[in-house]
Motif scaffolding. Structure first.
Motif, PDB file in Angstrom:
ATOM      1  N   ASP A   1       0.838  -1.193   0.000  1.00  0.00           N
ATOM      2  CA  ASP A   1       0.000   0.000   0.000  1.00  0.00           C
ATOM      3  C   ASP A   1       0.877   1.248   0.000  1.00  0.00           C
ATOM      4  O   ASP A   1       2.091   1.189   0.211  1.00  0.00           O
ATOM      5  CB  ASP A   1      -0.980   0.003   1.186  1.00  0.00           C
ATOM      6  CG  ASP A   1      -0.292  -0.053   2.549  1.00  0.00           C
ATOM      7  OD1 ASP A   1       0.740   0.626   2.735  1.00  0.00           O
ATOM      8  OD2 ASP A   1      -0.790  -0.782   3.429  1.00  0.00           O
ATOM      9  N   ALA A   2       0.264   2.407  -0.214  1.00  0.00           N
ATOM     10  CA  ALA A   2       0.997   3.678  -0.349  1.00  0.00           C
ATOM     11  C   ALA A   2       1.706   4.061   0.945  1.00  0.00           C
ATOM     12  O   ALA A   2       2.831   4.570   0.913  1.00  0.00           O
ATOM     13  CB  ALA A   2       0.034   4.784  -0.770  1.00  0.00           C
TER      14      ALA A   2
ATOM     15  N   SER B   1       4.793   1.958   1.282  1.00  0.00           N
ATOM     16  CA  SER B   1       5.738   2.386   0.242  1.00  0.00           C
ATOM     17  C   SER B   1       6.443   3.677   0.650  1.00  0.00           C
ATOM     18  O   SER B   1       7.666   3.806   0.491  1.00  0.00           O
ATOM     19  CB  SER B   1       5.001   2.579  -1.086  1.00  0.00           C
ATOM     20  OG  SER B   1       5.866   3.111  -2.051  1.00  0.00           O
ATOM     21  N   ASN B   2       5.678   4.631   1.182  1.00  0.00           N
ATOM     22  CA  ASN B   2       6.270   5.899   1.623  1.00  0.00           C
ATOM     23  C   ASN B   2       7.252   5.689   2.769  1.00  0.00           C
ATOM     24  O   ASN B   2       8.328   6.292   2.790  1.00  0.00           O
ATOM     25  CB  ASN B   2       5.178   6.886   2.042  1.00  0.00           C
ATOM     26  CG  ASN B   2       4.390   7.398   0.857  1.00  0.00           C
ATOM     27  OD1 ASN B   2       4.848   7.348  -0.282  1.00  0.00           O
ATOM     28  ND2 ASN B   2       3.176   7.886   1.112  1.00  0.00           N
TER      29      ASN B   2
END
Length: 196
Positions: A162-163, A166-167
């Motif tokens: 998920d974002a 990832s961040n």
């Protein structure tokens, strides 16, 4: 008759010289000594200071085997931060020891940011992160001339499920260093002690 034989015998013994002439001394034109005790005479020895227990070739040079190892730095940062947390100090300390072991190696620290916010700001943030790791290595004793830093900004985000993950994984500084050195192949003898 007995007297004549004794006289003849004594004349024959004393008439012969008992001294043997000395043989001529040969002038040595080549150096046949072996100064470094490697089994190759000085005249042919091309490697003059070979370790005593080294396996040597016909020229008196030791046989080397090349080995290498690598070490990595992977430090994650909080959002919009370039502060190195205590949990990564062991990783940085291990890298400084590795660089001390291989004094001819250099390290290139690559800083990254997550793809959140302004791209120009993220490049500056990634440079600050790489500089923070550089300073930590310098504090550990690594010479500044052996460290290069690059900030890539948000150009290479880490793929994750998920974002948010990832961040979190994209806010990082990474480096990989390969150190190599040649070791002399040692000759086995009955006196060789195995190293643990």
């Amino acid at each position: 008759m007995k007297y004549v034989i004794t006289v003849l015998l004594s004349f024959s013994l004393f008439g012969c010289s008992l001294s043997v002439p000395q043989p001529p001394i040969a002038k040595q034109t080549k150096d046949l000594f072996d100064a470094d005790s490697d089994g190759v005479i000085n005249q042919r020895d091309r490697c003059a200071e070979t370790p005593v227990d080294a396996v040597v070739d016909n020229d008196g040079c030791p046989t080397f085997v090349k080995n290498s190892e690598e070490n990595n730095i992977h430090v994650l940062f909080a959002n919009d931060s370039s502060e190195v947390t205590e949990s990564y100090m062991e990783n940085i300390s291990n890298m400084s020891e590795f660089l001390a072991k291989y004094p001819k190696t250099h390290i290139e620290l690559k800083g990254y940011a997550s793809p959140v916010g302004n791209a120009a700001y993220n490049i500056a943030l990634s440079k600050r992160r790489a500089a923070a790791i550089q300073q930590a290595l310098i504090t550990e004793g690594v010479a500044p001339s052996r460290i290069k830093t690059i900030g890539f900004g948000d150009s290479d985000p880490v793929k994750a499920s998920d974002a948010e993950e990832s961040n979190a994984l994209s806010r990082r500084v990474v480096a990989q260093v390969v150190g190599s050195q040649g070791n002399v192949v040692k000759e086995w003898t009955i006196y060789t002690v195995r190293e643990n």
